[in-house]
Design a protein around this motif. Sequence first.
Motif, short mmCIF file in Angstrom:
data_model
loop_
_atom_site.label_atom_id
_atom_site.label_comp_id
_atom_site.label_asym_id
_atom_site.label_seq_id
_atom_site.Cartn_x
_atom_site.Cartn_y
_atom_site.Cartn_z
N LEU A 200 0.85 -1.19 0.00
CA LEU A 200 0.00 0.00 0.00
C LEU A 200 0.89 1.24 0.00
N PRO A 201 0.51 2.28 -0.75
CA PRO A 201 1.32 3.50 -0.75
C PRO A 201 1.15 4.25 0.56
N ALA A 202 2.05 5.20 0.82
CA ALA A 202 1.90 6.06 1.99
C ALA A 202 0.60 6.84 1.89
N MET A 203 -0.09 7.00 2.99
CA MET A 203 -1.36 7.70 3.03
C MET A 203 -1.20 9.07 3.69
N LYS A 204 -2.06 10.00 3.33
CA LYS A 204 -1.97 11.36 3.86
C LYS A 204 -2.22 11.40 5.36
N SER A 205 -3.24 10.67 5.80
CA SER A 205 -3.56 10.59 7.23
C SER A 205 -2.51 9.72 7.94
N ARG A 206 -1.86 10.26 8.97
CA ARG A 206 -0.82 9.52 9.67
C ARG A 206 -1.39 8.27 10.34
N LYS A 207 -2.58 8.38 10.91
CA LYS A 207 -3.18 7.23 11.58
C LYS A 207 -3.51 6.14 10.58
N TYR A 208 -4.09 6.52 9.47
CA TYR A 208 -4.43 5.57 8.41
C TYR A 208 -3.17 4.97 7.79
N ASP A 209 -2.15 5.81 7.63
CA ASP A 209 -0.89 5.35 7.05
C ASP A 209 -0.23 4.30 7.95
N ALA A 210 -0.27 4.51 9.26
CA ALA A 210 0.32 3.54 10.19
C ALA A 210 -0.37 2.19 10.07
N LYS A 211 -1.69 2.21 9.90
CA LYS A 211 -2.44 0.96 9.76
C LYS A 211 -2.14 0.29 8.42
N ALA A 212 -2.02 1.11 7.37
CA ALA A 212 -1.70 0.57 6.04
C ALA A 212 -0.33 -0.12 6.07
N LYS A 213 0.60 0.43 6.81
CA LYS A 213 1.94 -0.17 6.92
C LYS A 213 1.90 -1.52 7.63
N VAL A 214 0.98 -1.67 8.58
CA VAL A 214 0.82 -2.97 9.24
C VAL A 214 0.40 -4.01 8.21
N LEU A 215 -0.56 -3.66 7.37
CA LEU A 215 -1.01 -4.57 6.32
C LEU A 215 0.11 -4.88 5.33
N SER A 216 0.83 -3.85 4.91
CA SER A 216 1.91 -4.05 3.93
C SER A 216 3.00 -4.95 4.50
N GLY A 217 3.30 -4.80 5.78
CA GLY A 217 4.28 -5.66 6.41
C GLY A 217 3.84 -7.11 6.39
N LEU A 218 2.56 -7.32 6.64
CA LEU A 218 2.01 -8.68 6.61
C LEU A 218 2.06 -9.25 5.19
N PHE A 219 1.70 -8.42 4.19
CA PHE A 219 1.77 -8.86 2.80
C PHE A 219 3.20 -9.22 2.41
N SER A 220 4.15 -8.42 2.90
CA SER A 220 5.56 -8.66 2.60
C SER A 220 6.05 -9.99 3.19
N GLU A 221 5.67 -10.25 4.43
CA GLU A 221 6.05 -11.52 5.06
C GLU A 221 5.50 -12.71 4.29
N GLU A 222 4.26 -12.58 3.83
CA GLU A 222 3.63 -13.68 3.10
C GLU A 222 4.28 -13.86 1.72
N ALA A 223 4.70 -12.75 1.11
CA ALA A 223 5.39 -12.84 -0.19
C ALA A 223 6.69 -13.61 -0.05
N GLU A 224 7.43 -13.36 1.02
CA GLU A 224 8.67 -14.09 1.27
C GLU A 224 8.38 -15.58 1.45
N LYS A 225 7.33 -15.87 2.18
CA LYS A 225 6.97 -17.26 2.46
C LYS A 225 6.50 -17.99 1.20
N GLN A 226 5.72 -17.28 0.38
CA GLN A 226 5.10 -17.91 -0.79
C GLN A 226 5.95 -17.82 -2.05
N GLY A 227 7.06 -17.06 -1.99
CA GLY A 227 7.89 -16.88 -3.19
C GLY A 227 7.31 -15.89 -4.17
#
Length: 266
Positions: A200-227
Amino acid sequence: AAEIADDGESPATESSETGSAAVSRNESAGKSEEASPATGAAPQAGTVAASASPDTRPGANSHKTDSPASCSRSRKPFVLSRGDSVLFIGDSLMHDLAPAAARELKARGIKSVNASKSGTGLRTETGREWKKNVSDIMKSDSSIRLVVVMIGANDPVGFFEGKTVVKFGSDKWREFYRAATAEIYALAGRHGASVMWYSLPAMKSRKYDAKAKVLSGLFSEEAEKQGGIMIPADVISPGGSYAAFLSDHGTMKQVRKDDGIHFTMF
């Protein structure tokens, strides 16, 4: 299941979009040997090398980050050949991104299918319908070799599981989203396709952006796991920070809409 917008932060919606549920197909076009702006690679004629290499669009390589969302940079390119197809799936963010990417692919003889749907997510009722639609598309089109995903704008929320509230970021919440992400890899794999996933790209709202980064981190971990191939957020968010405008050969162009979430058509 009902969705809960934690701390008063609402999921992303864009009611002005039209035709978001439609599936569009782009047919083959002429040859090209130029580097694709979406990949940063210089493919042979009739091929596109899809990888997590730095993007070549204006401002995209003005920095480097090693955030949890920027993984798989060392992965070998995935090569698409003339006659192959790419399937775009996701929410309104992908709905904004897919048309421009489809034009780049078409110029290289690569077909595409845009199955993105505004307002959807990995948990919503429309999300379940959307995943069935994606499965049906892949069953009917054996030329799809790559599934490109951008989703999550409507997912930084908690939800109900029966009468129990599953809070955003909790272990139960993470367990669900890891499983939902893995389901997309499994769906693609059943049909012989690889997966490229955009953070997810950086979001204008800092609170929303922090939550989006949590999701992106999870997606990244799964990408490493799944290739999978993970595209970092800095493709559109230089330095990992929100930017509504980026320089295009000295001319500033608006790349994000005024809502601070969605993309313009560049």
